[in-house]
Design a protein around this motif. Sequence first.
Motif, PDB file in Angstrom:
ATOM      1  N   ALA A 121     -59.870  26.545 -30.695  1.00 55.44           N
ATOM      2  CA  ALA A 121     -59.545  27.553 -29.680  1.00 55.44           C
ATOM      3  C   ALA A 121     -58.758  26.953 -28.531  1.00 55.44           C
ATOM      4  N   GLY A 122     -58.910  25.629 -28.326  1.00 61.48           N
ATOM      5  CA  GLY A 122     -58.181  24.954 -27.268  1.00 61.48           C
ATOM      6  C   GLY A 122     -56.773  24.556 -27.646  1.00 61.48           C
ATOM      7  N   GLY A 123     -56.333  24.906 -28.845  1.00 57.32           N
ATOM      8  CA  GLY A 123     -54.963  24.641 -29.245  1.00 57.32           C
ATOM      9  C   GLY A 123     -54.770  23.456 -30.165  1.00 57.32           C
ATOM     10  N   PHE A 124     -55.850  22.875 -30.683  1.00 60.41           N
ATOM     11  CA  PHE A 124     -55.733  21.743 -31.601  1.00 60.41           C
ATOM     12  C   PHE A 124     -55.365  22.237 -32.995  1.00 60.41           C
ATOM     13  N   SER A 125     -54.448  21.529 -33.628  1.00 59.79           N
ATOM     14  CA  SER A 125     -54.159  21.799 -35.027  1.00 59.79           C
ATOM     15  C   SER A 125     -55.332  21.309 -35.882  1.00 59.79           C
ATOM     16  N   ILE A 126     -55.365  21.741 -37.121  1.00 59.74           N
ATOM     17  CA  ILE A 126     -56.398  21.266 -38.038  1.00 59.74           C
ATOM     18  C   ILE A 126     -56.333  19.751 -38.173  1.00 59.74           C
ATOM     19  N   ASP A 127     -55.117  19.219 -38.300  1.00 62.80           N
ATOM     20  CA  ASP A 127     -54.946  17.779 -38.466  1.00 62.80           C
ATOM     21  C   ASP A 127     -55.443  17.013 -37.248  1.00 62.80           C
ATOM     22  N   LEU A 128     -55.078  17.463 -36.040  1.00 64.09           N
ATOM     23  CA  LEU A 128     -55.519  16.765 -34.832  1.00 64.09           C
ATOM     24  C   LEU A 128     -57.023  16.932 -34.628  1.00 64.09           C
ATOM     25  N   THR A 129     -57.568  18.071 -34.988  1.00 60.41           N
ATOM     26  CA  THR A 129     -59.026  18.273 -34.905  1.00 60.41           C
ATOM     27  C   THR A 129     -59.738  17.258 -35.790  1.00 60.41           C
ATOM     28  N   HIS A 130     -59.214  17.070 -36.990  1.00 61.99           N
ATOM     29  CA  HIS A 130     -59.793  16.094 -37.919  1.00 61.99           C
ATOM     30  C   HIS A 130     -59.770  14.697 -37.313  1.00 61.99           C
ATOM     31  N   HIS A 131     -58.631  14.300 -36.744  1.00 59.15           N
ATOM     32  CA  HIS A 131     -58.525  12.979 -36.126  1.00 59.15           C
ATOM     33  C   HIS A 131     -59.456  12.856 -34.915  1.00 59.15           C
ATOM     34  N   ALA A 132     -59.579  13.937 -34.151  1.00 64.64           N
ATOM     35  CA  ALA A 132     -60.438  13.915 -32.956  1.00 64.64           C
ATOM     36  C   ALA A 132     -61.891  13.670 -33.329  1.00 64.64           C
ATOM     37  N   LEU A 133     -62.358  14.301 -34.385  1.00 61.57           N
ATOM     38  CA  LEU A 133     -63.752  14.114 -34.814  1.00 61.57           C
ATOM     39  C   LEU A 133     -63.995  12.666 -35.226  1.00 61.57           C
ATOM     40  N   ALA A 201     -65.468   5.613 -21.858  1.00 64.34           N
ATOM     41  CA  ALA A 201     -64.857   5.726 -23.187  1.00 64.34           C
ATOM     42  C   ALA A 201     -64.601   7.182 -23.557  1.00 64.34           C
ATOM     43  N   LEU A 202     -65.535   8.053 -23.208  1.00 64.21           N
ATOM     44  CA  LEU A 202     -65.369   9.474 -23.520  1.00 64.21           C
ATOM     45  C   LEU A 202     -64.135  10.038 -22.831  1.00 64.21           C
ATOM     46  N   ASP A 203     -63.945   9.711 -21.556  1.00 62.35           N
ATOM     47  CA  ASP A 203     -62.789  10.232 -20.826  1.00 62.35           C
ATOM     48  C   ASP A 203     -61.473   9.673 -21.365  1.00 62.35           C
ATOM     49  N   LEU A 204     -61.480   8.409 -21.780  1.00 63.95           N
ATOM     50  CA  LEU A 204     -60.280   7.853 -22.411  1.00 63.95           C
ATOM     51  C   LEU A 204     -59.912   8.647 -23.662  1.00 63.95           C
ATOM     52  N   LEU A 205     -60.907   8.943 -24.467  1.00 63.83           N
ATOM     53  CA  LEU A 205     -60.654   9.700 -25.692  1.00 63.83           C
ATOM     54  C   LEU A 205     -60.156  11.110 -25.390  1.00 63.83           C
ATOM     55  N   LEU A 206     -60.818  11.794 -24.472  1.00 62.05           N
ATOM     56  CA  LEU A 206     -60.430  13.170 -24.165  1.00 62.05           C
ATOM     57  C   LEU A 206     -59.035  13.237 -23.547  1.00 62.05           C
ATOM     58  N   ASP A 207     -58.730  12.306 -22.652  1.00 60.76           N
ATOM     59  CA  ASP A 207     -57.397  12.285 -22.051  1.00 60.76           C
ATOM     60  C   ASP A 207     -56.321  12.019 -23.114  1.00 60.76           C
ATOM     61  N   GLY A 208     -56.604  11.094 -24.015  1.00 63.83           N
ATOM     62  CA  GLY A 208     -55.653  10.804 -25.083  1.00 63.83           C
ATOM     63  C   GLY A 208     -55.463  11.981 -26.013  1.00 63.83           C
ATOM     64  N   LEU A 209     -56.550  12.678 -26.332  1.00 64.94           N
ATOM     65  CA  LEU A 209     -56.446  13.851 -27.198  1.00 64.94           C
ATOM     66  C   LEU A 209     -55.655  14.973 -26.529  1.00 64.94           C
ATOM     67  N   GLU A 210     -55.833  15.106 -25.214  1.00 70.07           N
ATOM     68  CA  GLU A 210     -55.074  16.134 -24.497  1.00 70.07           C
ATOM     69  C   GLU A 210     -53.574  15.842 -24.540  1.00 70.07           C
ATOM     70  N   ARG A 211     -53.200  14.568 -24.398  1.00 68.75           N
ATOM     71  CA  ARG A 211     -51.789  14.224 -24.472  1.00 68.75           C
ATOM     72  C   ARG A 211     -51.233  14.518 -25.881  1.00 68.75           C
ATOM     73  N   LEU A 212     -52.020  14.206 -26.892  1.00 63.60           N
ATOM     74  CA  LEU A 212     -51.577  14.512 -28.251  1.00 63.60           C
ATOM     75  C   LEU A 212     -51.469  16.010 -28.482  1.00 63.60           C
ATOM     76  N   ARG A 213     -52.428  16.754 -27.966  1.00 66.51           N
ATOM     77  CA  ARG A 213     -52.422  18.213 -28.156  1.00 66.51           C
ATOM     78  C   ARG A 213     -51.176  18.837 -27.555  1.00 66.51           C
ATOM     79  N   THR A 214     -50.789  18.399 -26.358  1.00 66.53           N
ATOM     80  CA  THR A 214     -49.652  19.012 -25.676  1.00 66.53           C
ATOM     81  C   THR A 214     -48.309  18.518 -26.192  1.00 66.53           C
ATOM     82  N   SER A 215     -48.327  17.420 -26.968  1.00 70.46           N
ATOM     83  CA  SER A 215     -47.068  16.871 -27.464  1.00 70.46           C
ATOM     84  C   SER A 215     -46.722  17.363 -28.856  1.00 70.46           C
ATOM     85  N   THR A 216     -47.645  18.102 -29.482  1.00 67.42           N
ATOM     86  CA  THR A 216     -47.395  18.579 -30.840  1.00 67.42           C
ATOM     87  C   THR A 216     -47.044  20.070 -30.843  1.00 67.42           C
TER      88      THR A 216
END
Length: 216
Positions: A121-133, A201-216
Motif C-alpha cells: 500500500a506504501g508503493g512497494f513493488s512485489i520485487d522490492l517488497t520481497h527484498h525488504a523482507l 539498524a532499523l532506521d538505516l534499513l527503512l531509509d534505504g528502502l524509502e530511497r529505493l521505493r522512490t527511485s523505481t
Amino acid sequence: MSKERILGTAVALADEGGIDAVSMRKIAQALGVVPMALYKHVRNKDELLDGMVDAIVGEIDPPAVGIDWKTTIRQRILSARQVLLRHPWASRVIEARTRARPDPTPAVMDYMESMVGILRAGGFSIDLTHHALHAMGSRLLGFSQELFEDSPSADPMPDAPPPQEMAARYPNITELVTAITHEQGSVVGPGCDDQFEFEFALDLLLDGLERLRTST
C-alpha cells in the motif's frame, strides 16, 4: 480448562524461569490438573511451543491507520521489540521453530501478511517488497540475530588468552569492546542487541528502502 489458559500458563512459566522451565508436568501442576488433561487441548510439546509463539505475536500492536508506510512499519516493529523485552525467551523459540518447520504459525502468518500489505500500500513493488523482507529478517519480529554473543553474562572461553595478550593481538576489537556499554533491560536474547543499536539498524534499513521505493 482451555487451550488459551494452558498457553497463558506456559508463557507465565517461561517468563519466570525461561523456556527450559516449561513442561507439561509443570503446566499441569500450576493449573491443578493431571498432565493428561492438557493433551485434550495441546497434542504435544511442538504444538505448545507454536501456540506460545502465536500468543506472543498476538501482543504486538495492530498497525496504525492514516500514516505513511515507514512510520507504520517502524512503530509496529518497535512494538514487537517491546513484546520480546517482556518475554526474552521468545526470540529463542521463534528461531528454533523457524529452523524446525518451514511454515510459520498462523499468528506469524497474519502478522507478515499485514506487514506485506503495508509495504504494498506504501508503493512497494512485489520485487522490492520481497527484498525488504529479506533485508529486515528477524527484525520484523523485534529482534536481531547477532554474529557473536557478547553480553556481559557470557562466559569467557576457557582457552582464551589473557586480556593483555588479547589487547596486543586485537587492538581494534579491544578498543571497541571496552568502549561499549549495555543498558539493563534492553537486550533481547544473547548478544549486543540493545535498543539504540536495534533502532539504528532499523532506521538505516527503512531509509534505504524509502530511497529505493522512490527511485523505481
